[in-house]
Design an enzyme around this catalytic site. Structure first.
Site, PDB file in Angstrom:
ATOM      1  N   ASP A  81       0.811  -1.217   0.000  1.00  0.00           N
ATOM      2  CA  ASP A  81       0.000   0.000   0.000  1.00  0.00           C
ATOM      3  C   ASP A  81       0.846   1.269   0.000  1.00  0.00           C
ATOM      4  OD1 ASP A  81       0.954  -0.415   2.596  1.00  0.00           O
ATOM      5  OD2 ASP A  81      -1.012  -0.926   3.400  1.00  0.00           O
ATOM      6  N   HIS A 114      -7.049  -4.882   9.888  1.00  0.00           N
ATOM      7  CA  HIS A 114      -6.780  -4.753   8.459  1.00  0.00           C
ATOM      8  C   HIS A 114      -5.491  -5.452   8.025  1.00  0.00           C
ATOM      9  CE1 HIS A 114      -4.566  -0.610   8.984  1.00  0.00           C
ATOM     10  NE2 HIS A 114      -3.739  -1.597   9.168  1.00  0.00           N
TER      11      HIS A 114
HETATM   12  P1  PGA Z   1       2.168  -1.809  12.869  1.00  0.00           P
HETATM   13  O1  PGA Z   1       1.142  -1.772  11.633  1.00  0.00           O
HETATM   14  O2  PGA Z   1       3.211  -2.826  12.530  1.00  0.00           O
HETATM   15  O3  PGA Z   1       2.703  -0.422  12.917  1.00  0.00           O
HETATM   16  O4  PGA Z   1       1.379  -2.215  14.077  1.00  0.00           O
HETATM   17  C1  PGA Z   1       0.567  -2.948  11.154  1.00  0.00           C
HETATM   18  C2  PGA Z   1      -0.551  -2.629  10.193  1.00  0.00           C
HETATM   19  O5  PGA Z   1      -1.271  -1.632  10.389  1.00  0.00           O
HETATM   20  O6  PGA Z   1      -0.756  -3.415   9.263  1.00  0.00           O
END
Ligand code: PGA
Length: 261
Positions: A67, A138
């Site tokens: 993304d 997500h």
């Molecule tokens: P994070 O993000 O590793 O910063 O917890 C994971 C995500 O939102 O997919």
């Protein structure tokens, strides 16, 4: 789905990096799906260290990130292009031309989604997709009620994602409210999926994704539909799983995991 619980965060990170490195070594023209976020920084540090000592070679690897924020140019410190260069690409022997992210500045959003899907398809599909999970469940930026058949497209981010990610922005309100993301369907097309979840804050959402119903309310639960998915957790993120003894038994006894124990 296989679930592997390691005693510490570092053990979970090390196993994730080793699985990626071993997969690349077995197929040098590897198509690797990448993720961003705080969890992945340690994985990339491991891969950089392994690359430096010749344990993994990225020279023929092609990457596709999940993304990118809409409206951020590559040189913006909060863009995922910047993150990837900073944490991984600038430190390994990858050909930058083989690193792909959605273009957050694309004017035609529909065309950009189509272009990204075609780029993945044209190189034969993703061999291994690395995933984290958001506090709202997500994968990529496939927020709750994203279609489980979705493809790469623009997506409006949820308040939970805003709370999770706006801390990186200065001021926090400058965080974009929309992003391009591979769809759940795009992710499920990968030949293998490796999800890493660490920290006790993720324990509830990890249990929902792994042991709860398959639902677009928690797009991480779509991994249950994938024939070759592994989720790697530390003790903190695994604390609400109900079948831990079974997962540990599988890891301790199945021959496939012998070299990683
Ligand atoms: P994070 O993000 O590793 O910063 O917890 C994971 C995500 O939102 O997919």
């Amino acid at each position: 789905m296989e679930v592997i619980i390691r005693p510490t965060t570092q053990d979970a990170v090390n196993l994730t990096a080793r699985l990626i490195a071993d997969a690349i070594n077995a197929k040098p023209q590897f198509k690797l799906g990448l993720a961003t976020g705080a969890t992945m920084e340690a994985v990339y540090a491991d891969l950089v260290a392994m690359n430096k000592v010749g344990e993994v070679d990225f020279s023929r690897v092609t990457t596709f990130n999940l993304d990118e924020y809409i409206g951020l140019p590559p040189e913006d410190k909060n863009s995922y292009r910047y993150y990837m260069n900073y944490h991984l690409f600038n430190h390994i022997n990858i050909d930058m031309r083989n690193t792909n992210l959605p273009n957050g500045m694309a004017e035609d959003e529909v065309a950009e989604g189509r272009r990204y899907e075609e780029a993945i398809r044209n190189c034969g599909g993703i061999d291994l997709q690395l995933l984290g999970i958001g506090s709202d469940g997500h994968i990529g930026f496939n927020e709750p009620i994203s279609s489980l058949a979705s493809r790469t497209r623009a997506k409006a981010l949820t308040p939970a994602t805003y709370v999770q990610n706006s801390v990186y922005f200065n001021p926090p309100e400058s965080m974009p409210r929309r992003a391009f993301t591979m769809g759940v369907g795009t992710i499920l097309d990968a030949k293998r999926i490796v999800m890493l979840i660490t920290g006790s804050k993720k324990a509830g959402i990890a249990a929902q994704a792994i042991e709860g119903p398959v639902t677009s309310m928690v797009t991480g639960s779509a991994l249950q539909l994938h024939p070759n998915a592994v989720v790697i957790l530390d003790e903190g993120s695994a604390s609400q799983l109900t079948q831990k003894d079974y997962y540990n038994w599988v890891f301790a006894n199945e021959p496939e995991w012998a070299r990683y124990r």
